[in-house]
Enzyme design. Structure first.
Site, PDB file in Angstrom:
ATOM      1  N   SER A  81      33.774 -72.780  -0.380  1.00  0.00           N
ATOM      2  CA  SER A  81      33.005 -74.148  -0.855  1.00  0.00           C
ATOM      3  C   SER A  81      32.138 -74.584  -0.952  1.00  0.00           C
ATOM      4  CB  SER A  81      34.123 -74.951  -0.179  1.00  0.00           C
ATOM      5  OG  SER A  81      34.076 -76.222  -1.244  1.00  0.00           O
ATOM      6  N   ASP A 167      26.613 -90.889   6.662  1.00  0.00           N
ATOM      7  CA  ASP A 167      26.467 -92.004   5.795  1.00  0.00           C
ATOM      8  C   ASP A 167      25.065 -89.986   4.907  1.00  0.00           C
ATOM      9  OD1 ASP A 167      26.172 -94.010   6.945  1.00  0.00           O
ATOM     10  OD2 ASP A 167      24.423 -93.850   8.280  1.00  0.00           O
ATOM     11  N   HIS A 226      43.009 -73.835  -2.650  1.00  0.00           N
ATOM     12  CA  HIS A 226      41.390 -74.056  -2.365  1.00  0.00           C
ATOM     13  C   HIS A 226      41.593 -73.628  -0.707  1.00  0.00           C
ATOM     14  CE1 HIS A 226      37.231 -75.113  -2.809  1.00  0.00           C
ATOM     15  NE2 HIS A 226      37.261 -75.700  -1.501  1.00  0.00           N
TER      16      HIS A 226
END
Length: 247
Positions: A81, A167, A226
């Site tokens: 991924s 963040d 996946h």
């Protein structure tokens, strides 16, 4: 320098394992140990993940440079991924560093899906108020099967913090689901290994894949999605080992 976990193996071309978004080196421990039966294996924590440094950016160029910095010789590289995209950029920008490349269930294209759901779920957890992982699991709410347990592997209960720079991952999400404009190609042996139930590597993507990776081969693991390495670990390991052993 990225945090690494090494697994001793017989002399041979080392294998570098690169995890996906929200993952870590230790997620790959079982597979890494088994693949180390034939070679040394190194798994990394990517930037802004695990025990690796936090940065203000999360670009694939930066991640590829991080990987290159931990490689003291050419290696085989396996990436899943997000890690697969970083591994592709590494191979395209530093082809002499990569011997064989295995890309697990991802393509060198931009995707329209977002991964904000898990981040929002992690942000909902009252870290100061939890006493156990079970408390955190309850606060994560409803997510896809297996995802809460996967996310909890990045929860540091002692320090009451996520080992993820949430963040920055939020700020860089467009770059994470995208793919940079990289010139050149990687001519080495490459395997795009996908889950049979996943739609991340569509047939339509093969033209772009072949342009960048002209020697790419394609294989699927039946019944896997996946997270093919977690859903079908033995089949995944066998496919990777067979490809790496090819002459």
């Amino acid at each position: 320098m990225l945090n690494t976990v090494s697994y001793d193996g017989p002399d041979g071309v080392p294998l570098l394992i690169v995890h996906g978004l929200f993952g870590s080196a230790r997620n790959w421990g079982v597979i890494a140990k088994r693949l180390a039966a034939t070679r040394p294996v190194i798994a990394v924590d990517m930037r802004n993940h695990g025990a690796s440094p936090w940065y203000d950016t999360h670009s694939y160029g930066g991640m590829a440079a991080d990987l290159a910095a931990v490689m003291d010789q050419p290696m085989d590289v396996l990436g899943h991924s997000m890690g697969g995209k970083a591994a592709m950029v590494l191979a395209l920008e530093n082809p002499s560093k990569v011997n064989r490349l295995v890309v697990a269930d991802i393509a060198p294209v931009a995707y329209s899906h977002t991964q904000m759901g898990p981040i929002e779920a992690m942000r909902r957890v009252d870290l100061d108020g939890i006493e156990s992982r079970a408390d955190a699991r309850a606060q994560l709410g409803d997510l896809e099967p297996g995802v809460p347990e996967f996310l909890l592997q990045s929860l540091d209960m002692k320090e009451k913090r996520w080992r993820l720079n949430l963040d920055v991952l939020v700020a860089e999400m467009d770059a994470i689901i995208g793919f940079p404009d990289v010139s050149g190609s990687f001519d080495g042996p490459t395997l795009f290994l996908s889950g049979g139930n996943s739609d991340y590597v569509k047939t339509d993507y093969r033209t772009e894949i072949k342009k960048l990776f002209p020697n790419a081969k394609f294989a699927k693991i039946p019944g896997a999605g996946h997270w093919l390495h977690a859903e079908k670990p033995r089949e995944f390991e066998a496919a990777v080992a067979a490809f790496l052993a090819m002459t």
